[in-house]
Design an enzyme around this catalytic site. Structure first.
Site, PDB file in Angstrom:
ATOM      1  N   HIS A 147      -7.470  -5.529   0.208  1.00 13.73           N
ATOM      2  CA  HIS A 147      -6.355  -4.597   0.359  1.00 13.73           C
ATOM      3  C   HIS A 147      -5.360  -5.056   1.411  1.00 13.73           C
ATOM      4  O   HIS A 147      -4.154  -5.007   1.190  1.00 13.73           O
ATOM      5  CB  HIS A 147      -6.883  -3.200   0.713  1.00 13.73           C
ATOM      6  CG  HIS A 147      -5.809  -2.156   0.749  1.00 13.73           C
ATOM      7  ND1 HIS A 147      -5.161  -1.708  -0.383  1.00 13.73           N
ATOM      8  CD2 HIS A 147      -5.236  -1.481   1.785  1.00 13.73           C
ATOM      9  CE1 HIS A 147      -4.257  -0.806  -0.060  1.00 13.73           C
ATOM     10  NE2 HIS A 147      -4.278  -0.649   1.254  1.00 13.73           N
ATOM     11  N   SER A 156       0.834  -1.195   0.000  1.00 12.48           N
ATOM     12  CA  SER A 156       0.000   0.000   0.000  1.00 12.48           C
ATOM     13  C   SER A 156       0.880   1.261   0.000  1.00 12.48           C
ATOM     14  O   SER A 156       1.658   1.467  -0.919  1.00 12.48           O
ATOM     15  CB  SER A 156      -0.950  -0.031   1.200  1.00 12.48           C
ATOM     16  OG  SER A 156      -1.894   1.004   1.136  1.00 12.48           O
ATOM     17  N   ASP A 184      -9.639  -5.679  -3.842  1.00 11.62           N
ATOM     18  CA  ASP A 184      -9.195  -4.474  -3.130  1.00 11.62           C
ATOM     19  C   ASP A 184     -10.203  -3.357  -3.382  1.00 11.62           C
ATOM     20  O   ASP A 184     -10.371  -2.907  -4.518  1.00 11.62           O
ATOM     21  CB  ASP A 184      -7.806  -4.066  -3.625  1.00 11.62           C
ATOM     22  CG  ASP A 184      -7.174  -2.980  -2.764  1.00 11.62           C
ATOM     23  OD1 ASP A 184      -7.909  -2.275  -2.051  1.00 11.62           O
ATOM     24  OD2 ASP A 184      -5.940  -2.835  -2.813  1.00 11.62           O
TER      25      ASP A 184
END
Length: 348
Positions: A311, A204, A281
Site C-alpha cells: 500500500h 490512497s 496491498d
C-alpha cells in the site's frame, strides 16, 4: 529553556505549538462525558416514559455518536507522533522549495511546498499537484518526491490537508476537496509554471481527492492528466472490507459522514488517467483499482500493476518512475495509438 522548547518548537523547523496536538484528547474526554449523559438520559426516559421510547432514544444516540465520530475513526493526522509539530523540509533532501500558506475556499489556512526545477526549465516542465495519503504530514513523503523531482523532472506542489501538519482546521471530506481546489487555484495563478501541463497525483486517500477535482467541470480542462495510486472505490466499500461484514452493504449512505464516492465520479472524468496498483496491498484491495479502471470512460486510461507493491511502498518498486514517464509521453501525443488508449501493464 528545555521546557520552553518542548512547548513551542522553533518556526524555522516548520513547527507549531504543542497545545494544538491536544485536540484528540479533548475530543475523547468530551465523548466520554457525552456517553455518560446519554446513559443517564436513557434511564430517565425509561423510568418516566417506558422501554420502547428509551430504546429508540438510545438507538438514535448511538447512531448520532458513531456518525460524528467518523472523522476521528477515519483520519490520523497525529500518527506518527509529532506529525502536527514537526514537518520535514525539502531542503533536508537537497530540494529547492518555497514554504507557502494559502487560504482554502472557506478561509482555512493550509500549508504548501512548491518545489521547482532549477533554472528556466521550471517554466517548461510539468507540475505535479501531490495529494498524500492518510496519516502523517506531507514532509513524510519527501523521499518519494525526490524521485519525482529527479526521475520525472517535474515541479511539485505538495498540499497538506486541513488538520494535518501545519495546516489549520479539522479533517473532513468536504474540507479536503476545498483544499485541493485552493491548491489548484494557486497553481493557476503562477506565471512561472507551465499551466498546460498540470498533473494531479493522489495516493490512497489522496487518490479520492484527485478523482474528485479531476471530475469537476471547472478543473477538468485545466488538468493535463491524473495519476492515482492504491486508492479505493468508496468509504462504504472500504468499511465492508475492513469490518469483514456483508451487513454493512445495507447501511444507508446518509449514515456515512465521509463517503468519497470515487466509483460514481469515474464516468464523469474526461482527463487521461494512470492507475498504479500494488498487488500486495493488504489495506485497499487491488480489485478496487481494477473496478475504477473499468468504470472510467474517458479518452485515455492505463493501469500498471506491481506484483510486489504494497500500500505505501509501491513507489519503491523497480520500473515505477519509468512507467509513469512513459505514460506522460503517451499523454503528450496528439493522437495516441489504439494500443495506448486502454492498456493494462503488469510488472513482475
Amino acid at each position: 529553556m528545555e521546557r520552553l522548547q518542548t512547548l513551542l518548537v522553533r518556526k524555522d523547523k516548520l513547527c507549531i505549538p504543542l497545545w494544538k496536538t491536544m485536540s484528540t484528547k479533548c475530543y475523547m474526554a468530551f465523548s466520554a462525558l457525552s456517553a455518560g449523559a446519554t446513559v443517564i438520559t436513557f434511564f430517565l426516559i425509561y423510568w418516566f416514559c417506558g422501554g420502547l421510547l428509551a430504546l429508540s432514544f438510545l438507538l438514535i444516540s448511538i447512531i448520532g455518536f458513531v456518525y460524528h465520530s467518523e472523522d476521528c475513526l477515519l483520519y490520523y493526522p497525529d500518527l506518527p507522533d509529532h506529525s502536527r509539530i514537526f514537518v520535514p523540509q525539502p531542503s533536508m533532501y537537497g530540494l529547492p522549495y518555497e514554504n507557502i500558506f494559502i487560504k482554502s475556499l472557506d478561509g482555512t489556512r493550509v500549508h504548501l511546498f512548491l518545489i521547482k526545477q532549477r533554472g528556466e526549465i521550471s517554466k517548461i516542465v510539468p507540475t505535479i499537484l501531490f495529494l498524500h495519503g492518510n496519516a502523517g504530514n506531507m514532509g513524510h513523503r519527501l523521499t518519494n518526491i525526490v524521485g519525482f523531482y529527479n526521475e520525472l523532472r517535474c515541479n511539485i506542489v505538495m498540499l497538506e490537508y486541513r488538520g494535518y501538519g501545519l495546516s489549520q482546521g479539522s479533517p473532513s471530506e468536504r474540507g479536503f476537496y476545498m483544499d485541493a481546489s485552493a491548491a489548484m487555484d494557486f497553481i493557476l495563478t503562477r506565471s512561472d509554471l507551465n499551466l498546460g501541463r498540470i498533473i494531479v497525483f493522489g495516493r490512497s486517500l489522496g487518490g479520492a481527492v484527485a478523482i474528485d477535482i479531476a471530475a469537476r467541470v471547472e478543473y477538468s480542462r485545466k488538468i493535463w492528466c491524473v495519476i492515482v495510486e492504491n486508492t479505493f472505490t468508496s468509504i462504504p466499500d472500504m468499511a465492508t472490507v475492513l469490518m469483514s461484514s456483508e451487513l454493512l452493504k445495507y447501511v444507508p449512505l446518509f449514515l456515512y459522514k465521509n463517503k468519497y464516492m470515487s466509483n460514481w465520479k469515474m464516468e464523469k472524468m474526461q482527463v487521461p488517467i494512470l492507475f498504479v496498483s500494488g498487488e500486495e496491498d493488504t489495506l485497499v484491495p487491488p480489485a478496487m483499482m481494477t473496478n475504477l479502471f473499468d468504470a472510467y470512460c474517458g479518452p485515455l486510461k492505463q493501469i500498471v500493476r506491481f506484483r510486489r507493491g504494497s500500500h505505501n511502498t509501491t513507489w519503491n518498486c523497480p520500473g515505477y518512475y519509468r512507467k509513469i514517464r512513459k505514460f506522460l509521453k503517451i499523454t503528450a501525443k496528439h493522437r495516441p495509438t489504439a494500443e495506448d488508449l486502454h492498456c493494462v501493464i503488469k510488472i513482475v
